[in-house]
Design a protein around this motif. Structure first.
Motif, mmCIF file in Angstrom:
data_model
loop_
_atom_site.group_PDB
_atom_site.id
_atom_site.type_symbol
_atom_site.label_atom_id
_atom_site.label_comp_id
_atom_site.label_asym_id
_atom_site.label_seq_id
_atom_site.Cartn_x
_atom_site.Cartn_y
_atom_site.Cartn_z
ATOM 1 N N ARG A 209 8.764 -1.230 7.457
ATOM 2 C CA ARG A 209 8.631 -2.366 6.533
ATOM 3 C C ARG A 209 9.755 -3.377 6.754
ATOM 4 O O ARG A 209 9.526 -4.591 6.772
ATOM 5 N N ASP B 27 2.974 3.375 4.790
ATOM 6 C CA ASP B 27 3.751 2.933 3.633
ATOM 7 C C ASP B 27 3.723 1.415 3.504
ATOM 8 O O ASP B 27 3.552 0.871 2.405
ATOM 9 N N ALA B 28 3.870 0.717 4.635
ATOM 10 C CA ALA B 28 3.872 -0.751 4.604
ATOM 11 C C ALA B 28 2.510 -1.305 4.210
ATOM 12 O O ALA B 28 2.416 -2.360 3.571
ATOM 13 N N ASP C 82 0.588 -0.059 2.027
ATOM 14 C CA ASP C 82 0.594 0.014 0.562
ATOM 15 C C ASP C 82 -0.828 0.080 -0.017
ATOM 16 O O ASP C 82 -1.171 -0.656 -0.950
ATOM 17 N N ARG D 86 -3.658 -0.778 1.392
ATOM 18 C CA ARG D 86 -4.644 -1.671 2.005
ATOM 19 C C ARG D 86 -5.289 -0.991 3.207
ATOM 20 O O ARG D 86 -4.606 -0.365 4.001
#
Length: 317
Positions: free
Chosen positions: A214, A283-284, A286, A288
């Motif tokens: 991220r 994780d980045a 999120d 999507r």
């Protein structure tokens, strides 16, 4: 061969992410497109890709007569290229496969028609070895997704006719692309070579725990990436020199080139690094999905293109 301005039918051989992106681009530019891919579910996947790309293409602006209905998926490679006036090959990056496929395309495609490869790294000199008429084989290296990112890098091999390179460059321009015609073969071409350097540094930082996925992405999207959307790294650095331009910048910051900032040798892609990069991307994201991220990317790139006055032109009518 027809003039680049007179091309009406394009063949796309290989219909994965890159090949499918080319199909979508050529359809949006108003061409008739024939496509072939050996995968049993190739047609269904290709039509889903075109449907997903079409909203973005409508925002970019369709050429007169452009329609997804002008796509025909054929049962054989020979059918796909039998009436083609330009061929775009986008097979997987395996040298033996590329050599064999380009030789087959050379045999099946009408005489004089230029055949371009979407290879992201192989020089055409290494791929055209089995073709009977290698003079018409060129590299036409796009950036993903080809329907959205304007750049295409064009270069021939040692046995390529310079006229084929010139013709291909002009054709891509007519088809709405931004073209770099390279004077010589370069490993990784130009843009991939620069992109690979950034990618290697990012992997080193993840591997050593210096930054998260991220953090790395944010450092570009909220930092130099904003400037690079307007001008490239060279002119960007020239501005860092103020009124003195690049000369002052080099005088002032040149010594830092010897600083131990870079570790360009690729890190070992061991299990720990592999898992860290995959988990970091999850994780980045999120929550999507890939489809969500593709739509977000497409909207963002279109906004940048529109804001900077660089929407691609139209092609065939």
């Amino acid at each position: 061969m027809p003039s680049p301005e007179d091309v009406r039918r394009v063949a796309c051989v290989g219909a994965g992410v890159i090949g499918g992106g080319w199909v979508a681009h050529f359809l949006a530019r108003g061409y008739d497109v024939t496509a072939w891919d050996p995968a049993p579910d190739a047609e269904a996947r290709l039509r889903r890709l075109v449907d997903a790309a079409w909203p973005a293409l409508e925002q970019l602006g369709l050429a007169p007569g452009a329609s997804a209905d002008r796509l025909m998926v054929t049962a054989t490679l020979e059918e796909a290229v039998s009436e083609a006036q330009f061929v775009q090959e986008s097979a997987p990056e395996k040298l033996d496969l590329k050599r064999e496929l380009l030789a087959k395309l050379d045999s099946a495609t009408p005489a004089g028609v230029v055949i371009a490869s979407s290879t992201s790294g192989y020089p055409m000199t290494d791929m055209q070895t089995e073709a009977v008429t290698p003079g018409r084989l060129v590299v036409g290296h796009p950036f993903n997704p080809p329907y959205l990112i304007p750049l295409v890098e064009v270069v021939g091999g040692e046995r390529t006719d310079p006229e084929a390179v010139r013709w291909a460059s002009r054709f891509y321009e007519v088809a709405g692309k931004s073209v770099i015609t390279m004077d010589r073969e370069v490993p990784g071409f130009i843009a991939n070579r620069l992109q690979e350097a950034l990618w290697r540094e990012a992997l080193h930082m993840v591997a050593s725990g210096e930054a998260t996925v991220r953090d790395i992405d944010l450092s570009i999207t909220e930092g130099p990436g904003l400037r690079w959307a307007i001008m490239g790294p060279m002119l960007t650095f020239a501005l860092a020199g103020g009124e003195g331009g690049m000369a002052h910048m080099l005088d002032h910051f040149g010594p830092s080139l010897k600083s131990p900032w870079t570790r360009l040798e690729a890190p070992e892609l061991d299990t720990a690094l592999y898992d860290a990069v995959v988990a970091g991307c999850d994780d980045a994201a999120d929550g999507r999905t890939i489809a969500d991220l593709v739509a977000e990317r497409d909207r963002g790139v279109i906004a940048v293109l529109r804001a900077t006055g660089r929407l691609p032109g139209t092609g065939a009518e």
